[in-house]
Design a protein around this motif. Structure first.
Motif, mmCIF file in Angstrom:
data_model
loop_
_atom_site.group_PDB
_atom_site.id
_atom_site.type_symbol
_atom_site.label_atom_id
_atom_site.label_comp_id
_atom_site.label_asym_id
_atom_site.label_seq_id
_atom_site.Cartn_x
_atom_site.Cartn_y
_atom_site.Cartn_z
ATOM 1 N N GLY A 330 0.794 -1.173 -0.017
ATOM 2 C CA GLY A 330 0.032 0.003 0.039
ATOM 3 C C GLY A 330 0.901 1.248 -0.084
ATOM 4 O O GLY A 330 0.316 2.405 -0.057
ATOM 5 N N LEU A 331 2.162 1.001 -0.111
ATOM 6 C CA LEU A 331 3.100 2.515 -0.247
ATOM 7 C C LEU A 331 2.791 3.150 -1.511
ATOM 8 O O LEU A 331 2.717 2.521 -2.518
ATOM 9 C CB LEU A 331 4.510 2.030 0.030
ATOM 10 N N LYS A 336 7.910 4.525 -3.442
ATOM 11 C CA LYS A 336 8.622 3.148 -3.854
ATOM 12 C C LYS A 336 9.441 3.395 -5.186
ATOM 13 O O LYS A 336 10.677 3.058 -5.185
ATOM 14 C CB LYS A 336 7.436 2.428 -4.618
ATOM 15 N N GLU A 337 8.986 4.231 -6.200
ATOM 16 C CA GLU A 337 9.836 4.429 -7.273
ATOM 17 C C GLU A 337 11.159 5.316 -6.910
ATOM 18 O O GLU A 337 12.266 5.098 -7.090
ATOM 19 C CB GLU A 337 9.085 5.217 -8.277
ATOM 20 N N ASP A 338 10.955 6.269 -5.946
ATOM 21 C CA ASP A 338 12.077 7.314 -5.676
ATOM 22 C C ASP A 338 12.918 6.219 -4.856
ATOM 23 O O ASP A 338 14.275 6.234 -5.189
ATOM 24 C CB ASP A 338 11.467 8.356 -4.677
ATOM 25 N N VAL A 339 12.607 5.600 -3.838
ATOM 26 C CA VAL A 339 13.335 4.771 -3.100
ATOM 27 C C VAL A 339 14.227 3.603 -4.014
ATOM 28 O O VAL A 339 15.576 3.456 -3.942
ATOM 29 C CB VAL A 339 12.806 4.137 -1.836
ATOM 30 N N LEU A 340 13.588 2.815 -4.626
ATOM 31 C CA LEU A 340 14.276 1.837 -5.508
ATOM 32 C C LEU A 340 15.036 2.522 -6.612
ATOM 33 O O LEU A 340 16.385 1.841 -6.857
ATOM 34 C CB LEU A 340 13.052 1.126 -6.196
ATOM 35 N N THR A 341 15.018 3.701 -7.275
ATOM 36 C CA THR A 341 15.667 4.190 -7.799
ATOM 37 C C THR A 341 16.964 4.641 -7.349
ATOM 38 O O THR A 341 18.363 4.481 -7.709
ATOM 39 C CB THR A 341 15.077 5.648 -8.602
ATOM 40 N N GLY A 464 19.401 -4.654 -5.896
ATOM 41 C CA GLY A 464 19.033 -5.413 -6.874
ATOM 42 C C GLY A 464 17.714 -5.585 -7.358
ATOM 43 O O GLY A 464 17.355 -6.526 -8.190
ATOM 44 N N TRP A 465 16.871 -4.712 -6.809
ATOM 45 C CA TRP A 465 15.528 -4.899 -7.215
ATOM 46 C C TRP A 465 14.979 -3.879 -7.884
ATOM 47 O O TRP A 465 15.554 -2.687 -7.450
ATOM 48 C CB TRP A 465 14.706 -4.974 -5.814
ATOM 49 N N THR A 466 14.321 -3.839 -9.003
ATOM 50 C CA THR A 466 13.972 -2.819 -9.938
ATOM 51 C C THR A 466 12.326 -2.518 -9.517
ATOM 52 O O THR A 466 11.579 -3.370 -9.321
ATOM 53 C CB THR A 466 14.039 -3.083 -11.260
ATOM 54 N N PRO A 467 11.991 -1.315 -9.816
ATOM 55 C CA PRO A 467 10.552 -1.120 -9.677
ATOM 56 C C PRO A 467 9.314 -2.164 -10.273
ATOM 57 O O PRO A 467 9.900 -2.602 -11.580
ATOM 58 C CB PRO A 467 10.218 0.465 -10.146
ATOM 59 N N GLY A 468 8.512 -2.572 -9.948
ATOM 60 C CA GLY A 468 7.539 -3.477 -10.334
ATOM 61 C C GLY A 468 7.650 -4.867 -9.918
ATOM 62 O O GLY A 468 6.827 -5.637 -10.262
ATOM 63 N N TYR A 469 8.490 -5.126 -9.053
ATOM 64 C CA TYR A 469 8.658 -6.561 -8.388
ATOM 65 C C TYR A 469 7.507 -6.849 -7.607
ATOM 66 O O TYR A 469 6.847 -5.987 -7.015
ATOM 67 C CB TYR A 469 10.117 -6.778 -8.087
ATOM 68 N N GLY A 470 7.298 -8.173 -7.290
ATOM 69 C CA GLY A 470 6.153 -8.497 -6.586
ATOM 70 C C GLY A 470 6.336 -9.201 -5.465
ATOM 71 O O GLY A 470 7.616 -9.975 -5.355
ATOM 72 N N ALA A 471 5.418 -9.736 -4.561
ATOM 73 C CA ALA A 471 5.413 -10.399 -3.385
ATOM 74 C C ALA A 471 5.984 -11.876 -3.701
ATOM 75 O O ALA A 471 7.033 -12.582 -3.078
ATOM 76 C CB ALA A 471 4.370 -10.593 -2.533
#
Length: 480
Positions: A330-331, A336-341, A464-471
Motif C-alpha cells: 500500500g505504499l 516506491k519508485e524514488d527509493v528503488l531508484t 538488486g530490485w527494480t520497480p514493479g517486482y512482486g511479493a
C-alpha cells in the motif's frame, strides 16, 4: 463499556497451522501491509499480514475516495451486522470521491468513555482488511497491531476474528493481556484490556459484542506471536501472559519502524543514533529452550539469513523492507519508485531517530526529500493532533483522565502537564504514515500532510530490485 476482568480460560477451538511458514511478511506502517500485499504473500506460500494500525481512518478515507474497485463495499456486505455496515456507508461513502483539495472527514478522538465512533470503524475496518486478504486461497492471514495503541486494540481484534484471522502479531510494548482477550472472544464472551495511565492506576476498557448488535458466538482463536527483543521478555510472556502464546517474532534493532530501546544507559553515536551492543543481542539457545516456534526479524531479507535462521533453530524469518516496496504493498507508488531508484545508486540513508516517535521508542527514518526527515519540512509543518493514535492517558490534578501527545502543539502539551522539552523533535507519525499510504489529510490553508518513510537498515539490499517486482518474486528469491 464496563469493567470486567480478562479471563484466562482456554476455549476448545483454536486455529492450528499444519505447516509453519518459513517467511512471515512484516506488518508495516499504516496500510502499507494492506490486504493486497497480504493476499499476494499468502498465495505465494508465506504468512501474509495486514496492518491494523489506524484501520478506522483507513476505512473512512477509502470510502471517501470512492472505493474505486468496490472491494471495501463487497467486504462490508458480508459483515454480520448489516445495519452497522450500511450506516458506515451512508455516513462516509462518496461515489465520486473527494473534490480536489478537500479535507477528509475526521472521527472524534476517542477517550476511555467516548469511543463509539472509533470502535465501530475499527471493528469494520479490521473485518474488511482480513476478509479481503483471505479471498482466493485457504492459507491463514495475520494481523499486526501496536501494543501501545491500546484504545483501538479490542475492536480491531474482534473485527479481525469475525473475519477469520489466523495469527495476531503485536510489538511496541509488552502485550501481556492479549492472549486472554483472544481466549475470551473465541469463547463468545466480552473481553477487557487495561490501559496505562501516567500518574494513576490503569483504566479498564471492555468490548462486548452485544453492544454492537453482534451475537456473541464462539470464534476460532488465532495464534498469538508477540514481538520481542530479548529471550527474557519471551520467557515472561510464555509463563505469565494471560493465556497461551504460540510463538515469537524476535526482532533486532536493524528492523524498520519502532525499535526497542538499548539496554542500559542510553548512548548516542556521532549522528545522534542509539548505540546497541552485546546486551541487545538475543540469546538464541535460550529462545530454543522455551520450546515454542520463533522467527528472526531485522535485516533478514536474504536467502542466507533464512538459512542461518533455520540453522539456529528458528522456524524462519520475518521480512519487511522487501515486501514494503513490492508492487502489491500500500505504499505510495512515487515513494516506491524514488527509493528503488536511489537504491541503484547507493544514495539511501536510514537514521534511527531517538526522538521522532511520540512513544519514546527509537524509530527508523529514511532520509528522503519532501518528507519530515528534512528539517525544513518538519519546521514548516503546523503541529496538529487530529488522529491521536499515539496519545498517552494521564491523570489530571482533579483526578480525571486526560490525553496528550508530545507531537501535538507544544503549548497544548504543556497546558496538560507535559514537559514541553519532550515535544522537541517529535513528529506526527499518525498523519505522516497515513500520507505514506496515499491518505494524506488536507489541513488548514489547503496544506497536504507530508510523509515520513520508515524502513529497516537493510534498505541497501534493494539495490538488486527494480520497480514493479512482486511479493512472489521476494518469496522465490528468499527460498532460493
Amino acid at each position: 463499556m464496563t469493567d470486567q476482568p480478562t479471563t484466562t480460560e482456554q476455549p476448545e477451538t483454536h486455529a492450528r497451522v499444519p505447516e509453519l511458514p518459513r517467511v512471515i511478511q512484516g506488518g508495516m506502517g499504516i496500510a502499507v501491509s494492506d490486504w493486497r500485499l497480504a493476499r499476494a504473500v499468502c498465495i505465494s506460500g508465506g504468512l501474509g499480514v495486514v496492518s491494523g494500525t489506524g484501520i478506522d481512518t483507513v476505512l473512512l478515507r477509502r470510502l471517501q475516495d470512492g472505493d474505486a474497485g468496490g472491494e471495501v463495499r463487497r467486504a462490508l456486505a458480508t459483515f454480520p451486522n448489516p445495519a452497522l455496515a450500511q450506516a458506515c456507508l451512508d455516513r462516509y461513502f462518496r461515489p465520486e470521491g473527494r473534490a480536489p483539495g478537500e479535507a477528509y472527514a475526521r472521527l472524534p478522538l476517542p477517550t476511555a468513555d467516548r469511543s463509539r465512533d472509533a470502535w465501530e470503524m475499527t471493528l469494520l475496518g479490521a473485518f474488511v482488511e482480513v476478509t479481503l486478504a483471505r479471498e482466493g486461497h485457504d492459507r491463514p492471514v495475520g494481523l499486526n497491531l501496536l501494543t501501545k495503541l491500546q484504545v483501538h486494540t479490542l475492536p480491531a481484534l474482534y473485527g479481525a476474528m469475525l473475519a477469520g484471522v489466523g495469527t495476531v502479531i503485536m510489538g511496541a510494548g509488552i502485550p501481556r493481556d492479549i492472549p486472554g482477550i483472544l481466549d475470551a472472544f473465541a469463547a463468545g464472551r466480552p473481553a477487557s484490556l487495561r490501559v496505562d495511565v501516567k500518574g494513576g492506576d490503569p483504566l479498564t476498557l471492555t468490548f462486548d459484542p452485544a453492544e454492537f448488535d453482534l451475537r456473541p458466538v464462539p470464534l476460532t482463536r488465532p495464534d498469538f506471536y508477540p514481538i520481542v527483543s530479548s529471550h527474557v521478555l519471551a520467557g515472561v510472556l510464555a509463563r505469565k501472559a494471560s493465556g497461551a502464546v504460540q510463538g515469537f517474532i524476535v526482532e533486532g534493532p536493524t528492523a524498520g519502524g519502532h525499535n526497542a530501546p538499548p539496554r542500559g544507559p542510553l548512548t548516542l553515536d556521532d549522528r545522534g543514533q542509539p548505540v546497541y551492543g552485546e546486551r541487545d543481542e538475543v540469546d538464541l539457545p535460550a529462545m530454543r529452550a522455551l520450546g515454542l516456534p520463533f522467527w528472526l526479524a531485522g535485516g533478514c531479507g536474504t536467502p542466507q539469513a533464512l538459512h542461518e535462521a533455520l540453522a539456529a533453530g528458528a522456524s524462519g524469518i520475518q521480512v519487511g523492507t522487501l515486501f514494503a516496496f513490492a508492487r502489491e504493498s500500500g505504499l505510495r507508488a512515487d515513494l516506491k519508485e524514488d527509493v528503488l531508484t536511489r537504491a541503484q545508486t547507493g544514495t539511501l540513508d536510514v537514521f534511527t531517530d531517538p526522538l521522532a516517535s511520540p512513544t519514546g521508542f527509537p524509530f527508523k527514518v529514511v532520509t528522503l526529500p519532501g518528507t519530515l526527515s528534512q528539517p525544513e519540512v518538519y519546521a514548516a509543518r503546523e503541529r496538529v493532533c487530529d488522529l491521536g493514535y499515539l496519545r498517552e492517558a494521564y491523570r489530571t490534578q482533579s483526578g480525571r483522565v486526560g490525553w496528550r501527545c508530545p507531537a501535538e502543539p507544544a503549548q497544548a502539551y504543556g497546558a496538560k502537564g507535559g514537559d514541553t522539552a519532550d515535544t522537541v523533535g517529535r513528529k506526527c507519525l499518525c498523519n505522516a504514515l497515513m500520507a505514506d499510504a496515499g491518505y494524506a489529510q488536507v489541513q488548514r490553508g489547503r496544506v497536504t500532510e507530508p510523509g515520513l518513510l520508515t524502513s529497516g537498515d537493510g534498505l541497501a539490499a534493494l539495490r538488486g530490485w527494480t520497480p514493479g517486482y512482486g511479493a512472489a518474486d521476494v518469496l522465490r528469491v528468499l527460498h532460493g
